[in-house]
Write a protein that holds these residues in place. Sequence first.
Motif, mmCIF file in Angstrom:
data_model
loop_
_atom_site.group_PDB
_atom_site.id
_atom_site.type_symbol
_atom_site.label_atom_id
_atom_site.label_comp_id
_atom_site.label_asym_id
_atom_site.label_seq_id
_atom_site.Cartn_x
_atom_site.Cartn_y
_atom_site.Cartn_z
ATOM 1 N N GLN A 215 0.963 -1.234 0.026
ATOM 2 C CA GLN A 215 0.017 0.009 -0.018
ATOM 3 C C GLN A 215 0.726 1.202 0.088
ATOM 4 N N THR A 216 0.579 2.199 -0.948
ATOM 5 C CA THR A 216 1.140 3.528 -1.042
ATOM 6 C C THR A 216 0.046 4.556 -0.523
ATOM 7 N N ASP A 217 0.538 5.873 -0.653
ATOM 8 C CA ASP A 217 -0.414 6.968 -0.651
ATOM 9 C C ASP A 217 -1.309 7.176 -1.826
ATOM 10 N N SER A 218 -0.889 6.494 -3.159
ATOM 11 C CA SER A 218 -1.769 6.705 -4.292
ATOM 12 C C SER A 218 -2.596 5.671 -4.350
ATOM 13 N N LEU A 219 -3.503 5.665 -5.490
ATOM 14 C CA LEU A 219 -4.450 4.697 -5.659
ATOM 15 C C LEU A 219 -4.441 4.454 -7.313
ATOM 16 N N THR A 220 -4.488 3.200 -7.756
ATOM 17 C CA THR A 220 -4.878 3.071 -9.018
ATOM 18 C C THR A 220 -6.039 1.978 -9.036
ATOM 19 N N ASP A 293 -4.908 -1.192 -7.475
ATOM 20 C CA ASP A 293 -5.513 -1.518 -6.056
ATOM 21 C C ASP A 293 -6.750 -1.889 -6.088
ATOM 22 N N ALA A 294 -7.558 -1.347 -6.925
ATOM 23 C CA ALA A 294 -8.956 -1.874 -6.923
ATOM 24 C C ALA A 294 -9.589 -1.912 -8.263
ATOM 25 N N GLY A 295 -10.722 -2.858 -8.438
ATOM 26 C CA GLY A 295 -11.289 -3.266 -9.753
ATOM 27 C C GLY A 295 -12.569 -2.594 -9.912
ATOM 28 N N TRP A 296 -12.831 -2.064 -11.096
ATOM 29 C CA TRP A 296 -14.197 -1.371 -11.308
ATOM 30 C C TRP A 296 -15.174 -2.268 -12.076
ATOM 31 N N ILE A 297 -16.420 -2.570 -11.562
ATOM 32 C CA ILE A 297 -17.608 -3.177 -12.425
ATOM 33 C C ILE A 297 -18.804 -2.449 -12.393
ATOM 34 N N ASP A 298 -19.296 -1.871 -13.552
ATOM 35 C CA ASP A 298 -20.628 -1.131 -13.348
ATOM 36 C C ASP A 298 -21.363 -1.735 -14.396
ATOM 37 N N TYR A 299 -22.459 -2.469 -14.054
ATOM 38 C CA TYR A 299 -23.530 -2.670 -14.905
ATOM 39 C C TYR A 299 -24.911 -1.808 -14.875
ATOM 40 N N ASN A 367 -8.507 4.211 3.720
ATOM 41 C CA ASN A 367 -8.512 3.043 4.800
ATOM 42 C C ASN A 367 -7.768 2.153 4.236
ATOM 43 N N LYS A 368 -6.607 2.179 4.040
ATOM 44 C CA LYS A 368 -5.700 1.294 3.712
ATOM 45 C C LYS A 368 -5.657 -0.081 4.337
ATOM 46 N N SER A 369 -5.804 -0.179 5.749
ATOM 47 C CA SER A 369 -5.862 -1.531 6.318
ATOM 48 C C SER A 369 -7.235 -2.397 5.761
ATOM 49 N N ILE A 370 -8.159 -1.643 5.320
ATOM 50 C CA ILE A 370 -9.224 -2.326 5.066
ATOM 51 C C ILE A 370 -9.126 -2.632 3.645
ATOM 52 N N LEU A 371 -8.622 -1.951 2.854
ATOM 53 C CA LEU A 371 -8.193 -2.318 1.425
ATOM 54 C C LEU A 371 -6.986 -3.486 1.394
#
Length: 411
Positions: A215-220, A293-299, A367-371
């Motif tokens: 985990q870093t300060d950025s988010l991808t 860091d996170a994946g996005w799905i939108d239907y 909330n990096k610990s949750i991530l």
Amino acid sequence: MGKKVCMLVTDHPFLDSRIFKREALSLKKMGYEVTMIVPRKNKYLLDIDGTPIKDRFLTPSFKYKGITIITYDWESSRAFLSKVRDNPVRWEHSGFHNQLTQLGMKQNADIYHVHEYLSLFAGVGIKHQLRKKGKEVKLIYDSHELTPDPFDPNYTEEIRNVLKERLLSMLKEVDYVITISPSIKSWFLVQNPAIPVEIIYNSPPLSNTYQPKKQTDSLTVCYEGNMDNKRGSKEKITGITEFCSAASDFKFKVIGGARFGDSFPLPQTLTNKIHLTGWVDYHAISNHMADVDAGWIDYEDLHHSLNRLYAMPNKFFSYLNNGVPVVVNRCHEMENFIRKHHCGLVLDKADASAQDYAEAFLYLNKNKSILQQMSENARAVMENKYSWEHMQKRLANVYEELLNEGATMHM
């Protein structure tokens, strides 16, 4: 024991990750002789993004990675395949004279494995006509989607009812249904409680290049796969990026994206915030997700699609495979999975806006610990239960059941 398998395809590209890269190659590895009959559209096979492949695969049949590929002309076959809407008593005279059915019969396989509604029609034709010649074959319907979709506004209710009635007629000839989610399995069992149904999720092989996220300060954030008017909205990607970039060090990566003939022009202000990889090799996806860091799905328009509510798409498992938690709107099947395994966030909205998603991503960034915990859960669930190595065993069991049943019948 019969060992010849023939896969029939009408709509998917022949290199489809589920059909070719997972199922066909796995069956070959298990010792089956595998043939695929696939469509040429305007004379060419199509790549996974819909691009015509003009520099190879030009002969009517060829071998690729040990699989025999036989091609047929989609345009001349479609009119015959569309006769599925006719009264079933007329199918033999009106619909079964298409190229796909005729080429399939010539394979004289032991198991026919079909992947769409229209290839199911061709498979039923093969089974009927080989039976007349004294050969009983097994038919698997691999229902990647719920077709016909009971809510689809592109068809009138009358046409949807006719398509469903024809599906129920065809299911009488099916020996096994394979599908991609518990909800679609339940739907089939409501229609025909006696039919065997197995869930084989759209899971990739377990990535062997995976490294736990630092985990870093950025988010991808990542979107993987096709973009169309119901998923992967360009406007939402742009909106999410604008909103998040104003509040944090944020980047959006798109793996895949626009299909052949389409494009994703980026606003000048976001060219250094949105990274378009284009379509990448199936086995390279993990490398491209190493910094995600996170994946996005939108239907979208879920009230118009039971199929999207019940979906468990390839990208969902691709994210999990790489320890990437999933953020999704309120899609029934993915929501159940995420809540059960604590591997992402579900927005409590069926119609979520770019700002809704942005707020979810900013929450994860704070909330990096949750991530981090979600990331570990995502990878663990693939290792323990859902990777292709686990699904491959289910596929093997389906085939063994059918072949053992056939052997018992002939004793």
